[in-house]
Structures are given as structure tokens and as C-alpha cells.
Design a protein around this motif. Structure first.
Motif, PDB file in Angstrom:
ATOM      1  N   PRO A   1      45.024 -33.824 -68.444  1.00 21.00           N
ATOM      2  CA  PRO A   1      43.611 -34.174 -68.689  1.00 21.00           C
ATOM      3  C   PRO A   1      43.221 -35.531 -68.104  1.00 21.00           C
ATOM      4  CG  PRO A   1      44.666 -33.455 -70.725  1.00 21.00           C
ATOM      5  CD  PRO A   1      45.750 -33.567 -69.699  1.00 21.00           C
ATOM      6  N   PHE A   2      44.190 -36.441 -67.944  1.00 26.38           N
ATOM      7  CA  PHE A   2      43.845 -37.786 -67.475  1.00 26.38           C
ATOM      8  C   PHE A   2      44.047 -37.960 -65.972  1.00 26.38           C
ATOM      9  CE2 PHE A   2      48.049 -37.606 -69.411  1.00 26.38           C
ATOM     10  CZ  PHE A   2      48.856 -38.009 -68.356  1.00 26.38           C
ATOM     11  N   SER A   3      44.356 -36.871 -65.248  1.00 24.21           N
ATOM     12  CA  SER A   3      44.501 -36.972 -63.792  1.00 24.21           C
ATOM     13  C   SER A   3      43.708 -35.882 -63.064  1.00 24.21           C
ATOM     14  CB  SER A   3      45.976 -36.885 -63.393  1.00 24.21           C
ATOM     15  OG  SER A   3      46.535 -35.648 -63.800  1.00 24.21           O
ATOM     16  N   VAL A   4      42.948 -35.091 -63.833  1.00 24.02           N
ATOM     17  CA  VAL A   4      42.261 -33.932 -63.270  1.00 24.02           C
ATOM     18  C   VAL A   4      40.825 -33.889 -63.810  1.00 24.02           C
ATOM     19  CG1 VAL A   4      42.210 -31.416 -63.369  1.00 24.02           C
ATOM     20  CG2 VAL A   4      44.377 -32.578 -62.995  1.00 24.02           C
ATOM     21  N   SER A   5      39.859 -33.564 -62.948  1.00 23.81           N
ATOM     22  CA  SER A   5      38.466 -33.467 -63.399  1.00 23.81           C
ATOM     23  C   SER A   5      38.249 -32.187 -64.205  1.00 23.81           C
ATOM     24  CB  SER A   5      37.529 -33.463 -62.180  1.00 23.81           C
ATOM     25  OG  SER A   5      37.713 -32.256 -61.455  1.00 23.81           O
ATOM     26  N   THR A   6      37.192 -32.210 -65.019  1.00 23.06           N
ATOM     27  CA  THR A   6      36.825 -31.012 -65.786  1.00 23.06           C
ATOM     28  C   THR A   6      36.531 -29.852 -64.839  1.00 23.06           C
ATOM     29  OG1 THR A   6      35.908 -32.435 -67.499  1.00 23.06           O
ATOM     30  CG2 THR A   6      35.204 -30.136 -67.518  1.00 23.06           C
ATOM     31  N   GLU A   7      35.915 -30.167 -63.702  1.00 22.30           N
ATOM     32  CA  GLU A   7      35.587 -29.119 -62.724  1.00 22.30           C
ATOM     33  C   GLU A   7      36.862 -28.449 -62.191  1.00 22.30           C
ATOM     34  OE1 GLU A   7      33.670 -30.562 -59.199  1.00 22.30           O
ATOM     35  OE2 GLU A   7      33.455 -28.536 -58.372  1.00 22.30           O
ATOM     36  N   LEU A   8      37.881 -29.255 -61.898  1.00 22.38           N
ATOM     37  CA  LEU A   8      39.128 -28.676 -61.367  1.00 22.38           C
ATOM     38  C   LEU A   8      39.818 -27.806 -62.422  1.00 22.38           C
ATOM     39  CD1 LEU A   8      41.203 -28.266 -59.160  1.00 22.38           C
ATOM     40  CD2 LEU A   8      42.155 -30.529 -59.657  1.00 22.38           C
ATOM     41  N   LEU A   9      39.774 -28.248 -63.684  1.00 24.93           N
ATOM     42  CA  LEU A   9      40.335 -27.406 -64.749  1.00 24.93           C
ATOM     43  C   LEU A   9      39.581 -26.082 -64.830  1.00 24.93           C
ATOM     44  CD1 LEU A   9      41.057 -29.838 -67.730  1.00 24.93           C
ATOM     45  CD2 LEU A   9      42.740 -28.509 -66.446  1.00 24.93           C
ATOM     46  N   ARG A  10      38.242 -26.158 -64.899  1.00 26.27           N
ATOM     47  CA  ARG A  10      37.421 -24.932 -65.031  1.00 26.27           C
ATOM     48  C   ARG A  10      37.611 -24.009 -63.849  1.00 26.27           C
ATOM     49  NH1 ARG A  10      32.779 -27.671 -67.454  1.00 26.27           N
ATOM     50  NH2 ARG A  10      32.984 -27.229 -69.678  1.00 26.27           N
ATOM     51  N   GLU A  11      37.496 -24.581 -62.652  1.00 27.69           N
ATOM     52  CA  GLU A  11      37.602 -23.758 -61.439  1.00 27.69           C
ATOM     53  C   GLU A  11      39.024 -23.248 -61.242  1.00 27.69           C
ATOM     54  OE1 GLU A  11      35.107 -22.740 -59.478  1.00 27.69           O
ATOM     55  OE2 GLU A  11      33.771 -23.679 -60.944  1.00 27.69           O
ATOM     56  N   GLY A  12      40.006 -24.064 -61.639  1.00 27.15           N
ATOM     57  CA  GLY A  12      41.406 -23.637 -61.525  1.00 27.15           C
ATOM     58  C   GLY A  12      41.687 -22.436 -62.420  1.00 27.15           C
ATOM     59  N   ALA A  13      41.158 -22.476 -63.644  1.00 22.30           N
ATOM     60  CA  ALA A  13      41.349 -21.347 -64.571  1.00 22.30           C
ATOM     61  C   ALA A  13      40.689 -20.089 -64.012  1.00 22.30           C
ATOM     62  CB  ALA A  13      40.780 -21.697 -65.942  1.00 22.30           C
ATOM     63  N   ALA A  14      39.475 -20.252 -63.476  1.00 21.52           N
ATOM     64  CA  ALA A  14      38.772 -19.086 -62.914  1.00 21.52           C
ATOM     65  C   ALA A  14      39.541 -18.523 -61.720  1.00 21.52           C
ATOM     66  CB  ALA A  14      37.351 -19.496 -62.499  1.00 21.52           C
ATOM     67  N   LEU A  15      40.070 -19.421 -60.896  1.00 18.30           N
ATOM     68  CA  LEU A  15      40.842 -18.988 -59.717  1.00 18.30           C
ATOM     69  C   LEU A  15      42.072 -18.188 -60.139  1.00 18.30           C
ATOM     70  CD1 LEU A  15      41.452 -19.234 -56.617  1.00 18.30           C
ATOM     71  CD2 LEU A  15      42.761 -21.290 -57.186  1.00 18.30           C
ATOM     72  N   ALA A  16      42.823 -18.731 -61.113  1.00 17.02           N
ATOM     73  CA  ALA A  16      44.048 -18.053 -61.559  1.00 17.02           C
ATOM     74  C   ALA A  16      43.727 -16.655 -62.069  1.00 17.02           C
ATOM     75  CB  ALA A  16      44.730 -18.874 -62.650  1.00 17.02           C
ATOM     76  N   ARG A  17      42.631 -16.538 -62.802  1.00 13.72           N
ATOM     77  CA  ARG A  17      42.303 -15.228 -63.393  1.00 13.72           C
ATOM     78  C   ARG A  17      41.795 -14.267 -62.318  1.00 13.72           C
ATOM     79  NH1 ARG A  17      41.095 -18.817 -68.398  1.00 13.72           N
ATOM     80  NH2 ARG A  17      43.136 -18.499 -69.354  1.00 13.72           N
ATOM     81  N   ARG A  18      41.109 -14.813 -61.320  1.00  8.26           N
ATOM     82  CA  ARG A  18      40.666 -13.954 -60.215  1.00  8.26           C
ATOM     83  C   ARG A  18      41.866 -13.423 -59.428  1.00  8.26           C
ATOM     84  NH1 ARG A  18      37.349 -17.487 -58.055  1.00  8.26           N
ATOM     85  NH2 ARG A  18      38.394 -17.921 -56.082  1.00  8.26           N
ATOM     86  N   LEU A  19      42.908 -14.261 -59.290  1.00  7.53           N
ATOM     87  CA  LEU A  19      44.070 -13.867 -58.491  1.00  7.53           C
ATOM     88  C   LEU A  19      45.164 -13.204 -59.332  1.00  7.53           C
ATOM     89  CD1 LEU A  19      44.396 -17.096 -56.274  1.00  7.53           C
ATOM     90  CD2 LEU A  19      43.343 -14.906 -55.655  1.00  7.53           C
ATOM     91  N   GLY A  20      45.012 -13.218 -60.671  1.00  9.19           N
ATOM     92  CA  GLY A  20      45.997 -12.553 -61.529  1.00  9.19           C
ATOM     93  C   GLY A  20      47.316 -13.300 -61.635  1.00  9.19           C
ATOM     94  N   VAL A  21      47.270 -14.639 -61.644  1.00  6.79           N
ATOM     95  CA  VAL A  21      48.500 -15.426 -61.820  1.00  6.79           C
ATOM     96  C   VAL A  21      48.370 -16.304 -63.065  1.00  6.79           C
ATOM     97  CG1 VAL A  21      49.032 -15.436 -59.357  1.00  6.79           C
ATOM     98  CG2 VAL A  21      47.682 -17.313 -60.335  1.00  6.79           C
ATOM     99  N   ARG A  22      49.474 -16.925 -63.452  1.00  6.76           N
ATOM    100  CA  ARG A  22      49.492 -17.696 -64.687  1.00  6.76           C
ATOM    101  C   ARG A  22      49.005 -19.127 -64.472  1.00  6.76           C
ATOM    102  NH1 ARG A  22      51.795 -14.723 -68.522  1.00  6.76           N
ATOM    103  NH2 ARG A  22      52.341 -16.386 -69.974  1.00  6.76           N
ATOM    104  N   LEU A  23      48.703 -19.799 -65.605  1.00  9.83           N
ATOM    105  CA  LEU A  23      48.157 -21.159 -65.588  1.00  9.83           C
ATOM    106  C   LEU A  23      49.098 -22.093 -66.330  1.00  9.83           C
ATOM    107  CD1 LEU A  23      45.727 -18.945 -66.258  1.00  9.83           C
ATOM    108  CD2 LEU A  23      44.333 -20.996 -66.264  1.00  9.83           C
ATOM    109  N   HIS A  24      49.311 -23.272 -65.758  1.00  8.58           N
ATOM    110  CA  HIS A  24      50.224 -24.230 -66.379  1.00  8.58           C
ATOM    111  C   HIS A  24      49.660 -25.645 -66.257  1.00  8.58           C
ATOM    112  CE1 HIS A  24      53.905 -26.040 -67.756  1.00  8.58           C
ATOM    113  NE2 HIS A  24      54.077 -26.709 -66.636  1.00  8.58           N
ATOM    114  N   THR A  25      49.889 -26.463 -67.296  1.00  9.01           N
ATOM    115  CA  THR A  25      49.526 -27.878 -67.219  1.00  9.01           C
ATOM    116  C   THR A  25      50.297 -28.646 -68.288  1.00  9.01           C
ATOM    117  OG1 THR A  25      47.677 -29.440 -67.074  1.00  9.01           O
ATOM    118  CG2 THR A  25      47.534 -27.752 -68.783  1.00  9.01           C
TER     119      THR A  25
END
Ligand code: ZN
Length: 456
Positions: A209-233
């Protein structure tokens, strides 16, 4: 005809749903799968047996599954020895910002060799430092995993929130938001193999949370779900992170993650040390997984994760080495022991974790966290033959009658044999797939190169 390997006369801890164990049993491996197992010797008349192993004095378990790591840190071990997380990061970011492809390849080989020699059959890496012009860093660690012969989840990390934007990392260590998202999508499309028995999967993994923007978190989650892969942080690692989230977002890390799409059964998070009852309930409700990293949490004085409460709530929990700049041992089998010991220092005391629960965290728990529990994590017919034979009749263990207690509570047990999909990668404590001395020399040379670059 399918080639078969027979292992017999050993204790077996299957880590199946019933925790089935055999004091003396056998395993039959056909191709890359476990064909059968049970008590007593293997059937005498089997076709295609190319190898029959008398494993007397050994314990067979599922291969260990690592769920959190940063391979590149193999080159920066032993630094900032007395710092907490934020000071430690601030000391190391300027060095890490000088890494390049040969360094990451050498570091990945060192990290992987150390873990695989100690019984890891599924490795994971979270790489989030991508200096401009540094080469193909993700490709370098994927190449290293293929060379070592281990099953691998590569989490394409990212940071886009530099100091001037209110983040912790220096501006020169971060990517642009769009650049990070595009590179992450490219990594999934190039490398991810979703097939059964896959040796390589990719996850989407903005750093923290302290090295990543809210936009990157939101868009990253959407990307992972669009591509069918897992999310980690990383999440809820320290009180400083909690304070940062409260000041920046007006809520704690878990509520912030939930607001950005970062809770769910396809998500696993490293650490989760500072969790309220509400946070744990949110993880349980959403089946969000946890990578518990007890040695790293102790090294950085982060605290004790509430693992017994997580397990009681049904939260998937695996074990993580974490990067070797905060856990210099770089081994996962020692985390079984440390998970048990450190959790007994918490509020549940001697009832915190049993030896068998610790073994489950490092095997089936890890498989669940990586979304692969139908394929790996326990010894059962039809599962992939990721199997480790631990030697327990030597000086260190021969007087501990309970083999699981010997493995978890005793000194690190030597690995006599480790199989990944039925293929031997370790025999008699030595890697079969690479020269350990050459790996040590190459890593040392690259560590020196990095230190010199960082000083220049
Ligand atoms: Zn980490």
C-alpha cells in the motif's frame, strides 16, 4: 509403458484431508503422478519399474510449497541488520535500484538452489524492482527456475508511488502506472501456463500500500481477473503500514484492500501480522489467502501473525521464506519450525500450532494459497509426484520416535530425494540440476558488482 518408481519402507505423512500417516509404507509413482500409496511394502509385480528405493529411516512428505519470496535479495543479505521494515527498505532501495538481468539470474539461481536443496518443490517469487534498461528481469528468474527444475509461480510485481507522490520508495525506483500494467499483462500473456501439471504460472503483484497507487491496485486487480490469474501483494506487515493507511486512506490496510478489489479467493497476501478480528472475518468471508513469514517478521520486528485464529476461521495459510535480505537462511523447512515456535509466543501459547499443522502450512496450505491444491500439497493417488524423502535416522533425529515431530521440531533434516513431477532434482542433499559451487561463485561475483555499482 509408463516408467514407475517405487519408494518403500519409509514413514509417510500424506497431509491429506484426514492427515493419514503410515509408520512404514510405500509410494508408487507412474510418470509425473502418484499412482498409489499405502501401508507396508509395494505390490511385488508392477510393470515398468525402473527404480525401487528402500527408504528405511526416512519420512516421505509432499514437497514444500513456498508462497512468498524476493529472489533478487540474495545479493543483499546481511544489510541493515538492526532496522525495522521502513528503515530497512529505505536503506536498501538505492542498492536494489541498480540490479540488472545477470544479477537477477544469479540471485534467482542462488535462492532457488537453497530452497530446492531443502525440500521445496514449488517456488514462488515476487519481483517488484524494475530499473529502466535493466533487461528482462522476470525472464531471468523464469529461466533460473527452469534450469533448477522446480515448479514456479512468478508474481510480476510493481511500484508506481515514489517519494514525491507520497510513497516510501525513491522516485528513481518506481515505474509509471501504465508501464507497470502493460509489462504485467505482457508477462502473463508470454509466460503463464494454466494447463494441469503446469511448471510456470504468473500472478499480478503490485508491491504494497505504501509503494503503489490506488489506481495501480484497482487496475491490477481488474487485469488479473480479465486474464484469469492470481493476485498477490504485501499486507498488514507493520504498525507503520497501519498508520500510513489510516493517515492516507482513513482506514486500515484490509479495508483499503477490500475497497480496491484486493480481497477474494484468487488473492493471497504476505504477512498479515496486524489484523483485527474484523480483518480476519473479511479474509475468511472472501477466502483470501495468507503467506505467513515468521522468520522475516521476527528479523524486522514486525510482530506475530495470528495464525491459529486464521486457521480457526478457515483462512487459507501457507508459509513464505520472504526475501533473503530479511531472512538470510533462505530456507523453507526452517519456517515449519519457526511458525510453530513463534506462534507459541503469542496469545494461544502451547495450543497455538501442532507439528502436524506446521507441516500442513508448508505443504497443503501453500498449495491452497497458490490455487493448486487439487494438484499438489498432499500425497494422494492422481496428484503430481512432488515428493520429498527426509533422512531421519542420522545423528540429528534418530532418537525422536515421531517422524513429523523430528522434521518440524528437530534440526533441518537432510533431503535424500526430492522429486518434482516424478523427476529427481535432489539426491543425498545435493542438487542434481546445477552445480552448487558454481551458483555460489556466480552469486558472489554479482553481489560484488551490485555493491560497487551502488557505491559509485
Ligand atoms: Zn516480501
Amino acid at each position: 509403458m509408463t516408467a514407475r518408481t517405487v519408494i518403500e519402507n519409509c514413514a509417510i505423512a500424506t497431509v491429506d484431508a484426514d492427515d493419514t500417516e503410515h509408520a512404514s509404507g510405500h509410494l508408487v509413482i507412474a510418470g509425473d503422478r502418484i499412482e498409489s500409496l499405502g501401508p507396508g511394502p509395494a505390490p511385488r509385480h508392477l510393470d515398468g519399474v525402473t527404480r525401487r528405493i528402500d527408504a528405511a529411516g526416512h519420512l516421505a512428505t509432499p514437497g514444500l510449497v513456498n508462497t512468498h519470496h524476493h529472489f533478487y535479495q540474495w545479493l543483499t543479505r546481511g544489510l541493515a541488520q538492526n532496522a525495522g521494515l521502513f528503515d530497512w527498505l529505505v536503506a536498501l532501495y538505492p542498492i536494489w535500484a541498480r540490479i540488472d538481468e545477470p544479477m537477477v539470474h544469479a540471485a534467482a539461481r542462488g535462492s532457488l538452489a537453497m530452497m530446492v536443496r531443502g525440500g521445496v518443490t514449488t517456488a514462488m517469487d515476487h519481483h517488484y524492482v524494475f530499473p529502466r534498461g535493466a533487461g528482462d528481469l522476470l525472464g531471468a528468474e523464469i529461466r533460473a527456475a527452469r534450469e533448477i527444475g522446480v515448479r514456479f509461480t512468478a508474481a510480476r510485481g510493481s511500484m508506481d508511488l515514489g517519494t514525491t507522490a507520497g510513497g516510501l520508495p525513491p522516485d528513481f525506483a518506481v515505474e509509471t502506472t501504465d508501464g507497470a500494467l502493460a509489462a504485467t499483462e505482457d508477462a502473463v500473456r508470454t509466460h503463464h501456463d494454466p494447463a494441469p501439471g503446469s511448471l510456470l504460472q504468473i500472478a499480478v503483484a503490485p508491491c504494497s500500500p505504501f509503494s503503489v497507487s490506488t489506481e495501480l491496485l484497482r487496475e491490477g486487480a481488474a487485469l488479473a481477473r480479465r486474464l484469469g490469474v492470481r493476485l498477490h501483494t504485501h499486507g498488514s506487515e507493520t504498525v507503520e503500514e497501519e498508520k500510513y493507511c489510516q493517515e492516507t486512506h482513513g482506514c486500515g490496510p484490509t479495508a483499503y484492500f477490500e475497497s480496491t478489489g484486493w480481497l477474494g479467493e484468487d488473492v493471497w497476501m504476505a504477512h498479515c501480522v496486524h489484523m483485527t478480528d474484523d480483518d480476519l472475518a473479511a479474509f475468511a468471508r472472501t477466502a483470501t489467502g495468507v503467506a505467513h513469514c515468521p522468520s522475516s517478521n521476527a528479523r524486522l520486528a514486525a510482530g506475530i501473525a495470528r495464525v491459529p485464529d486464521m486457521l480457526a476461521a478457515g483462512i487459507p495459510v501457507g508459509l513464505g521464506v520472504d526475501g533473503t535480505a530479511s531472512n538470510e537462511s533462505g530456507e523453507l523447512h526452517t519456517e515449519l519450525r519457526n511458525a510453530l515456535l513463534i506462534n507459541r509466543l503469542g496469545r494461544h501459547r502451547e495450543h497455538a500450532l501442532t507439528a502436524r499443522q506446521a507441516l500442513r502450512l508448508g505443504t497443503h496450505g501453500g498449495a491452497r494459497v497458490l490455487g493448486r491444491e487439487r494438484e499438489i500439497g498432499s500425497l494422494e493417488p492422481g496428484k503430481l509426484a512432488d515428493v520429498v524423502l527426509w533422512r531421519l535416522d542420522g545423528l540429528a533425529h534418530s532418537t525422536i520416535a515421531d517422524p513429523v515431530a523430528a522434521l518440524v521440531l528437530g534440526a533441518p533434516a537432510p533431503v535424500t530425494l526430492s522429486l518434482v513431477g516424478g523427476v529427481p532434482v535432489v539426491e543425498h542433499g545435493r542438487l542434481l540440476t546445477a552445480d552448487e559451487e558454481a551458483i555460489a561463485r556466480a552469486a558472489r561475483a554479482q553481489a560484488r558488482r551490485l555493491a560497487e555499482l551502488a557505491e559509485s
